[in-house]
Scaffold this motif. Structure first.
Motif, PDB file in Angstrom:
ATOM      1  N   THR A  78       4.733   4.637   8.486  1.00 41.82           N
ATOM      2  CA  THR A  78       4.122   5.242   7.235  1.00 41.82           C
ATOM      3  C   THR A  78       2.800   4.428   6.958  1.00 41.82           C
ATOM      4  O   THR A  78       2.230   4.710   5.951  1.00 41.82           O
ATOM      5  CB  THR A  78       5.218   5.692   5.883  1.00 41.82           C
ATOM      6  N   VAL A  79       2.746   3.060   7.335  1.00 45.41           N
ATOM      7  CA  VAL A  79       1.934   2.096   6.993  1.00 45.41           C
ATOM      8  C   VAL A  79       0.892   1.719   8.310  1.00 45.41           C
ATOM      9  O   VAL A  79      -0.044   1.770   8.216  1.00 45.41           O
ATOM     10  CB  VAL A  79       2.238   0.999   5.986  1.00 45.41           C
ATOM     11  N   VAL A  94       0.948  -1.164  -0.027  1.00 43.90           N
ATOM     12  CA  VAL A  94      -0.010   0.005  -0.151  1.00 43.90           C
ATOM     13  C   VAL A  94       0.867   1.341   0.036  1.00 43.90           C
ATOM     14  O   VAL A  94       2.013   1.240   0.490  1.00 43.90           O
ATOM     15  CB  VAL A  94      -0.920   0.077   1.292  1.00 43.90           C
ATOM     16  N   GLU A 117       2.820   4.562   0.951  1.00 43.67           N
ATOM     17  CA  GLU A 117       2.963   5.105   2.368  1.00 43.67           C
ATOM     18  C   GLU A 117       2.397   6.462   2.535  1.00 43.67           C
ATOM     19  O   GLU A 117       2.391   7.358   1.506  1.00 43.67           O
ATOM     20  CB  GLU A 117       4.607   5.181   2.368  1.00 43.67           C
ATOM     21  N   LYS A 118       2.172   6.615   3.706  1.00 43.11           N
ATOM     22  CA  LYS A 118       1.652   7.962   4.102  1.00 43.11           C
ATOM     23  C   LYS A 118       2.835   8.957   4.439  1.00 43.11           C
ATOM     24  O   LYS A 118       3.939   8.627   4.842  1.00 43.11           O
ATOM     25  CB  LYS A 118       0.934   8.062   5.301  1.00 43.11           C
ATOM     26  N   ALA A 120       7.118  -1.003   7.217  1.00 38.65           N
ATOM     27  CA  ALA A 120       5.888  -0.486   7.399  1.00 38.65           C
ATOM     28  C   ALA A 120       5.610   0.285   8.464  1.00 38.65           C
ATOM     29  O   ALA A 120       4.577   1.145   8.799  1.00 38.65           O
ATOM     30  CB  ALA A 120       4.904  -1.728   7.628  1.00 38.65           C
ATOM     31  N   ARG A 152       1.378  -7.493   7.007  1.00 37.61           N
ATOM     32  CA  ARG A 152       1.178  -6.084   6.527  1.00 37.61           C
ATOM     33  C   ARG A 152       2.774  -5.640   6.279  1.00 37.61           C
ATOM     34  O   ARG A 152       2.817  -4.780   5.535  1.00 37.61           O
ATOM     35  CB  ARG A 152       0.202  -5.477   7.390  1.00 37.61           C
ATOM     36  N   GLN A 178       5.262  -4.687   2.362  1.00 38.19           N
ATOM     37  CA  GLN A 178       5.761  -3.595   2.317  1.00 38.19           C
ATOM     38  C   GLN A 178       7.415  -3.784   1.791  1.00 38.19           C
ATOM     39  O   GLN A 178       7.946  -2.893   1.204  1.00 38.19           O
ATOM     40  CB  GLN A 178       5.620  -2.516   3.309  1.00 38.19           C
TER      41      GLN A 178
END
Length: 233
Positions: free
Chosen positions: A82-83, A49, A51-52, A79, A215, A219
């Motif tokens: 940021t995840v 997903v 990354e924020k 992760a 999860r 990443q």
């Protein structure tokens, strides 16, 4: 030790796929398990997903080898922050880093934070980090909270201290881990950080731990170099 049964495996896989809003029916029949290795690699890649962008946790370039003997490198997993944003013991990633850094600084040393992308294994995360640590000492930290203190030139699985029960690692323990890492960097031989003995931690958190590790692993970017991270805490 409690085994993960088939129902638990189904729950974990379905939970991960649900996050990507994948509606294709899931089959667990043996006949459908063709080219599993290829499929697994593609699944991990497909489930990664974005990354924020976190204001307090900013990459500033590829991590370079350090030459200062008074530094300890803290290496976080793919992760981290940021995840995912907290450990199994509900300590925020920002607070976990704050405590680790504070512990290192209390011993008169300085901390440097990097993010490792090419593995989710905490042993290899720490081994990669101590190669670029000026003191040769590094702390590896998974997003779920599992941690290791590692020394340069040692095999990945040959650690100084291992903190494998993430559910029992609280803020004070993170601080003590930082302090001990700094003591090793100064050439001391400290007493290992005391770890609570919670016999129910594994069965109570096994499913959560498995999901968090999935999860984390999705990443992973093979071959991507570690990044230097500017942390504002």
């Amino acid at each position: 030790m409690v085994d993960i049964d088939e129902d638990l495996i189904r729950k974990i896989v379905k939970e991960v796929l649900a996050q990507r809003q994948i509606d294709t029916p899931i089959s667990f029949k043996k006949a459908d398990r063709v080219n599993d290795e290829v499929k697994d690699k593609k699944l991990v890649s497909d489930l990664a997903v974005p990354e924020k962008n976190i204001s307090w946790f900013q990459p500033v370039g590829i991590a370079k080898p350090g030459y200062s003997k008074d530094e300890v490198v803290i290496a976080v997993a793919p992760a981290f922050a940021t995840v995912l944003d907290k450990t199994e013991s509900k300590v925020s990633h920002r607070e976990a880093l704050r405590q680790l850094i504070a512990g290192i600084e209390e011993e008169g040393l300085k901390a440097r934070v990097i993010k490792v992308y090419d593995t989710s294994d905490v042993s290899f995360i720490s081994a990669e980090a101590d190669d670029i640590s000026g003191s040769g000492i590094a702390i590896g930290l998974q997003s779920k909270g599992t941690a290791i203190i590692h020394q340069k030139d040692q095999e990945a699985m040959n650690n100084l201290e291992l903190f494998g029960e993430a559910p029992v690692i609280d803020e004070q323990m993170f601080r003590e881990i930082g302090k001990n890492a700094a003591r090793y960097a100064k050439g001391d031989s400290p007493e290992p950080v005391a770890q609570p003995n919670d016999q129910m931690a594994r069965p109570n958190f096994q499913a959560i731990s498995a999901i968090l590790h999935i999860r984390e692993t999705r990443q992973v970017v093979p071959g991507k170099p570690a990044e230097e991270i500017k942390v504002t805490i």
